[in-house]
Design an enzyme around this catalytic site. Sequence first.
Site, short mmCIF file in Angstrom:
data_model
loop_
_atom_site.label_atom_id
_atom_site.label_comp_id
_atom_site.label_asym_id
_atom_site.label_seq_id
_atom_site.Cartn_x
_atom_site.Cartn_y
_atom_site.Cartn_z
N LYS A 34 0.33 -1.15 0.01
CA LYS A 34 0.10 0.20 0.22
C LYS A 34 0.67 1.36 -0.15
CE LYS A 34 -0.49 0.03 5.30
NZ LYS A 34 -1.32 -0.66 6.03
N ARG B 68 -8.24 -0.64 16.69
CA ARG B 68 -8.82 -0.90 15.69
C ARG B 68 -10.13 -1.68 15.21
NH1 ARG B 68 -4.03 0.25 10.51
NH2 ARG B 68 -4.52 -1.27 10.49
C1 LIG Z 1 -0.27 -1.22 6.64
C2 LIG Z 1 -0.08 -2.90 7.40
C3 LIG Z 1 0.44 -3.71 7.82
C4 LIG Z 1 2.02 -3.18 7.06
O1 LIG Z 1 2.12 -2.50 7.98
P1 LIG Z 1 3.99 -1.87 8.39
O2 LIG Z 1 4.65 -1.28 9.30
O3 LIG Z 1 4.07 -1.31 6.31
O4 LIG Z 1 4.75 -3.14 8.01
C5 LIG Z 1 0.36 -4.83 8.36
N1 LIG Z 1 -1.28 -5.16 8.87
C6 LIG Z 1 -2.03 -4.42 7.88
C7 LIG Z 1 -3.97 -4.51 8.47
C8 LIG Z 1 -1.75 -3.07 7.52
O5 LIG Z 1 -2.53 -1.70 7.39
#
Ligand SMILES: *Cc1c(COP(=O)(O)O)cnc(C)c1O
Length: 354
Positions: A37, A130
């Site tokens: 993302k 969350r």
């Molecule tokens: C963005 C996201 C991640 C990845 O997080 P990082 O800190 O970039 O490794 C993992 N799980 C979910 C649900 C996310 O939204």
Amino acid sequence: MDRYPCLTIDTVKLAHNTKEVIKLCERKNITAMAVTKLFQGNPKITQLMVDAGIKCIGDARIQNLIRLKDIKAEKVLIRLPMLNEIDLLVEYADISLNSEIETVRAISEYCTEHNKTHKVVLMVDMGDRREGVNEEDLLETAKVMAEFEGVELVGIGVNYGCFGGVIPSKESMTDFMNYAKEIQESLNLKFTHITGGSSLHLHMIWEDILPEGVTHLRIGQSINLGVEDKYGKVIDGLYGDVYRLHAQVIEKKTKPSVPKGQIGIDAFGKVPVFEDKGNIDRLILGIGRQDVILDGLIPENDNIKIIGASSDHMILDITDCKKEYHIGDIISFDMNYSSLLSVFNSEYVYKKYI
Ligand SMILES: *Cc1c(COP(=O)(O)O)cnc(C)c1O
């Protein structure tokens, strides 16, 4: 001719980081899911990660997974699906993270109607507040979700650090793994996707405090920026400078540090405050807040101070700088996660692979 502002993407360093994160996860028999993302599901960057060994990719946006439709890897929607995107979800994602029975029912109905299947991971909130069902509702919800036709409950998942800032602990992950065990036993299921959290879990591997049985971690930050947030440092053996931002000097002048005239509000509605330091040496760069979040920018030279920016102009104080800068020179920056995210979202910033 090189065009600016420009984001450089060091493909060699990125491939290295990807391989190192995969290796680290393999120590605990964990599959590293590459989270795409940050770079809007850019197919070229994602393909590079797949070539480095990534088998599973996750993104929060269905639009990004659509961009990645030709990439050969398991695809996971890592934000809870919206009811309006169920058709796209089933078409472009193999798996989704879920916490609402109503949504999974809609997925089930779509799948049965169209003769398709979709895999579901049930999220549990272990404290970050969350997404996820409350711990006490987990088993009951799993029971309902496991009954739906057309969808397969393949695991449970958890997220930390993103909203409440909670750091995963051995105790919390042990509870999580016990839930996974309990659900599999009581519903007679064999989970394939017991997914812990994000980059924030990686320290638990090298500190050897992650309980056995986690099958996937979802990693964005550590692969791309080389860092993780518990210690806030570049992880040993990874590169912290895969991505760098470069902007060009368009004005160089010495001017007073304070504006002249009655001060109202700036371009963003704030009343600016300036310290009187007499004349300062300034540069203006051809980049602004349309392109990048300023807070996470680290200039190439410690003696360059970012004074501020409007939409299209960034103003630097180089009074303490020994190096001479001229019109047309390029100034480079390292970035944190939010700055890099903003740069990827700016159409005005050229992307260059090196
Ligand atoms: C963005 C996201 C991640 C990845 O997080 P990082 O800190 O970039 O490794 C993992 N799980 C979910 C649900 C996310 O939204």
